[in-house]
Design a protein around this motif. Structure first.
Motif, short mmCIF file in Angstrom:
data_model
loop_
_atom_site.label_atom_id
_atom_site.label_comp_id
_atom_site.label_asym_id
_atom_site.label_seq_id
_atom_site.Cartn_x
_atom_site.Cartn_y
_atom_site.Cartn_z
N THR A 54 -41.78 79.61 39.10
CA THR A 54 -42.91 79.03 38.38
C THR A 54 -42.76 77.52 38.33
O THR A 54 -41.73 77.00 37.91
CB THR A 54 -42.96 79.59 36.94
N LEU A 55 -43.77 76.81 38.80
CA LEU A 55 -43.78 75.35 38.76
C LEU A 55 -44.81 74.87 37.74
O LEU A 55 -45.88 75.48 37.59
CB LEU A 55 -44.11 74.77 40.14
N ARG A 56 -44.49 73.78 37.06
CA ARG A 56 -45.41 73.14 36.13
C ARG A 56 -45.71 71.73 36.65
O ARG A 56 -45.13 70.75 36.20
CB ARG A 56 -44.79 73.07 34.72
N PRO A 57 -46.59 71.63 37.65
CA PRO A 57 -46.84 70.31 38.25
C PRO A 57 -47.52 69.36 37.29
O PRO A 57 -48.34 69.75 36.46
CB PRO A 57 -47.73 70.62 39.46
N GLN A 58 -47.19 68.09 37.41
CA GLN A 58 -47.80 67.03 36.64
C GLN A 58 -47.84 65.77 37.49
O GLN A 58 -47.12 65.65 38.49
CB GLN A 58 -47.04 66.77 35.35
N VAL A 59 -48.68 64.82 37.15
CA VAL A 59 -48.82 63.58 37.90
C VAL A 59 -47.61 62.69 37.62
O VAL A 59 -47.29 62.42 36.46
CB VAL A 59 -50.13 62.86 37.54
#
Length: 853
Positions: A542-547
């Protein structure tokens, strides 16, 4: 004839000497008077006067002696300078002011016609502007010379003088220069009468360059004739530089091809513009080397400006420099079209074959038994340039393939030359181009000698696709295996961690078994970390991408990396300005950097340097990296560079495989780089490794540039709106929870944990069983906690069936895989919760409480 200023200066010098001699005589008289009046009755005033006169006389004698010596030295120097000026073959004229002449040598006087001027009553030589005045064509250069003389500058001009201007028998050329003269030293007269003048003094030099001009014109005329002969020869001719640009083309060839000669020589035309197909490569490569320069005969088609073809025979030779590099070429072109020579059937057939031979896309060459190339086409020259550009001039097909494949190719050529027709194709790597090819060798006979024909197919793209497919299949198979193992391990670890926490809740820290249970929990957490690495490699975490701004991220990590590598290794960061944004999981990206830094540290046991570099790479710059499978796009690139031992070539393709490690047993799991690979790939990026044994390794990570879209402005919080309360530490609750889990140990742990916090728990071991429980308890269920992968019916399918039956209870999915691995199977627009495995008791309770309605 000379000006009178020099006589005036001589008269001044004589007067000065007479004055000095008079003073000296007066001093001598004073000394005689002192000798005549030595007694005391001599008046004091007379003695004083005599002594003064004697002192002045002594000074005068000293001055006279010094002046005499200086005058003699100056006079000697002036005599040498005057001798050089007087005997110069060039006319010399010194002027002051606008027209005052202070010196003219004999050459100038002869040029100016001094005897004739005296006969006319002129008192002196004419100045340069008067000497050449009267012709309009010289007025402008004379004006520039006069202006320079007035302004104290240098100037040079060449004048073409007609016979009537200065009395010459024929046209003459003169080179006239003017330069400023230095002013006289202080105290010296610069003009007659002792007056000083501020007018600049100038020296004019007039040289007769008529014969020099005639020689240049003769050479130019001869060159023009030679060019004219070459331009209108009955054969075409052109020359090219080493890059294939045409530097010269004669008028005959330009007429054949209908090209404008003004396009030639300034980069306007190249070989590819006048030669059809890819045959230009035959001429760019050249033949032989610096020690074996020879003329080649090449039959090919020239291309006219309108696109039509012109069959031609080229006699081609390349000049080589002293360093062996190819230089300019000379090529003679013979027109072989029906209008150019008598059209014979044999010649026409030869033209047709040459056209077919050079235009075919397959590389073809005929060779002798030793592999020496007798004839080759354009495709062969393009695909195997190494076979045609050997430094010793030996054009051999063996030189075009890698060393490891030459012996096999030579055997095939010799077998074919002996008559064998059943030669197996040879797969070989090509030199210089780095491509791969398949070579077919068949028997051939040329000029009565038995040899072989070699047909070459470029298989580079095919081999690349095979390698990519093989690598993709291997990674996919290993990823599926790793994902499956990770899923089963997550179930086991969830049970171990859960029961460990249940035991710890019933034991005090002082109990003897408390530390044993803690050891079980800590080792289970370590195992969970390994499972996360497996999931990262299989790209199912599970990835929690953010800028992110990667420059800031690396700056924050710099202190931690320095502590991690120790004092013997220097870690530095170099980041470009105005870095683009990317979208990635911050924690996972930090794990990627830390793993690469640790690998770099282990490669430098005796210390070294690690450089972290981050910069932008535009789409147009991607090709410069020459990485396969890297599409052109805007990237932010992160480089981790070390100067350690490097990675050998034979294991470089295996470094991202799971469980592959070069470290000693017990010092590495072999999952570090595989986890890095999986995280980068799951983020949508690319990672490559460049390494040189003994010099170091560089890992490059390419992350796609993120361009944020404008978001709707957030509404301001209205006054009087109650503040959101922070979550309470109380984990107890009420409600009915349906727990769906096929793993009995996990289901049992979850049921006990939720029941102990006050919830009513209904259990189901599959999706089908969960639907049965829902039917038996209509309207009671407040929350559903379900596994994703289960026999008979999985979690997403069960979710759809619940919604069809009108069950609105919120569903929390539990999985060891990433959230997006199954979310695509859910009904669009549905809201659900997610909790990754393995989870702890606290995570389970907090998740249930926060999702309970």
């Amino acid at each position: 004839m000379r000006p009178d200023s020099m006589h005036i200066a001589a008269e001044r010098e004589g007067a000065r000497r007479l004055i000095v001699l008079a003073v000296a005589a007066l001093a001598l008289a004073a000394l005689a008077g002192l000798a005549y009046f030595p007694n005391e009755q001599t008046p004091m005033l007379l003695l004083f006067l005599l002594l003064s006169l004697a002192f002045i006389g002594a000074l005068g004698l000293i001055a006279f002696a010094a002046g005499f010596l200086s005058t003699n030295a100056t006079r000697a120097s002036d005599n040498v300078a005057r001798l050089l000026a007087d005997t110069s073959p060039d006319g010399l004229l010194a002027t002051e002011g606008e027209s005052r002449i202070i010196y003219a040598n004999d050459a100038y006087l002869a040029l100016a016609g001094a005897p004739a001027a005296a006969a006319r009553g002129e008192t002196g030589p004419r100045t340069v502007d008067r000497l050449f005045a009267g012709a309009p064509e010289v007025a402008e250069p004379l004006y520039r010379l006069a202006t320079a003389a007035r302004e104290g500058k240098r100037c040079a001009e060449e004048l073409r003088v007609t016979p009537a201007l200065i009395g010459d028998a024929e046209v003459a050329w003169y080179r006239i220069t003017v330069r400023p003269l230095e002013r006289p030293a202080p105290g010296r007269a610069a003009a007659p009468g002792g007056r000083r003048t501020s007018s600049p003094a100038a020296l004019w030099t007039i040289s007769d360059v008529t014969r020099e001009r005639e020689r240049h014109e003769n050479v130019f005329q001869e060159l023009q004739h030679a060019i004219d002969f070459l331009d209108h020869a009955p054969a075409g001719f052109f020359s090219t530089d080493a890059r294939g640009n045409i530097s010269y083309m004669n008028a005959t060839l330009a007429d054949w091809l209908d090209f404008d000669l003004s396009q030639v020589g300034a980069g306007g035309l190249a070989l590819r513009d006048i030669i059809a197909d890819d045959s230009a490569s035959l001429l760019v490569l050249g033949a032989g080397g610096p020690n074996t320069v020879r003329t080649e005969q090449i039959d090919l088609d020239l291309r006219r400006r309108d696109g039509l073809r012109l069959p031609a025979r080229l006699l081609h030779r390349v000049a080589f420099g002293a360093d062996g590099s190819p230089g300019a070429s000379r090529t003679l072109a013979l027109n072989r079209s029906p209008g150019g020579e008598p059209a014979e059937e044999a010649r026409a057939a030869e033209v047709r074959f040459a056209r077919f031979f050079n235009s075919t896309p397959m590389a073809i060459a005929t060779v002798d038994r030793a592999g020496k190339i007798l004839r080759s086409n354009a495709a062969f020259a393009k695909l195997l340039p190494g076979a045609l550009t050997a430094p010793d001039g030996d054009r051999n097909v063996l030189a075009g393939v890698a060393q490891a494949h030459r012996s096999g190719l030579l055997r095939a050529v010799q077998d074919a030359a002996s008559g064998s027709e059943d030669n197996a194709p040879i797969d070989a790597a090509l030199t210089e181009t780095g491509k791969s090819a398949r070579l077919f060798v068949t028997p051939n006979e040329e000029n009565g000698e038995r040899g072989a024909s070699v047909f070459v197919l470029d298989t580079t793209e095919e081999r690349n696709r095979e390698e990519q497919l093989h690598q993709s299949q291997k990674m996919q198979a290993v990823g599926q295996l790793a994902g499956g193992v990770a899923h089963d391990f997550n179930n086991v670890l969830t049970a171990i961690l859960g029961y460990s926490e249940l035991l710890l809740a019933n034991h005090r820290p002082t109990d003897p078994s408390f530390q044993d249970i803690m050891q079980i929990k800590q080792n289970a957490n370590r195992a969970a970390g390994l499972v996360r690495q497996l999931l990262a490699f299989s790209r199912r975490q599970t990835l929690r991408p953010q800028v992110l701004q990667l420059g800031d991220v690396l700056s924050d990590l710099q202190m931690l990396t320095r502590r991690l590598v120790g004092e013997k290794i220097d870690v530095s960061l170099k980041q470009a300005r105005d870095l683009w944004l990317v979208k990635a999981d911050l924690n996972q990206f930090e794990q990627v950097i830390m793993n690469l830094v640790v690998n770099a540290r282990d490669a430098m046991p005796d210390g070294g340097k690690i450089l972290l570099r981050v910069k932008n790479v535009a789409a147009s710059e991607c090709a410069a990296y020459a990485y396969k499978q890297l599409p052109e796009a805007d990237y932010v690139i992160v480089e981790v560079e070390d100067n350690g031992a490097g990675i050998p070539v034979e294991i470089r393709d295996k470094i991202f495989d799971p469980f592959f490690t070069t470290k000693d047993v017990g010092k590495g799991t072999g999952l570090g780089l595989s986890m890095v690979y999986g995280i980068v790939k799951q983020t949508g990026g690319f990672i490559y490794c460049d390494s040189t044994v003994g010099r170091g390794t560089t890992f490059r990570i390419f992350l796609t540039r993120h361009i944020p879209v404008a978001e709707a402005p957030v509404e301001e919080e209205k006054p009087g709106k109650p503040e959101k309360k922070t979550a309470s530490a109380d984990h107890t609750g009420v409600g009915v929870v349906l727990l769906v889990e096929d793993e009995e140990a996990v289901r049992s742990f979850g049921a006990r944990a939720l029941s102990s916090r006050g919830y009513t728990v209904l259990e189901a071991e599959s999706g089908v069983d969960a639907l049965r429980v829902v039917d038996e308890n209509p309207g009671r269920i407040d929350l559903v906690v379900s596994d994703v992968v289960m026999p008979e019916m999985d979690g997403p399918t069960m979710f759809g069936e619940l919604r069809k039956r009108g069950i609105k209870a919120r569903v929390i999915f539990v999985s060891g895989y990433a959230e997006d691995a199954f979310s695509k199977n859910l009904p669009e627009g549905e809201d659900f919760g997610f909790m990754p495995k393995p989870f702890t008791l606290k995570q389970l309770i907090e998740t249930v409480k926060s999702n309970m309605r």
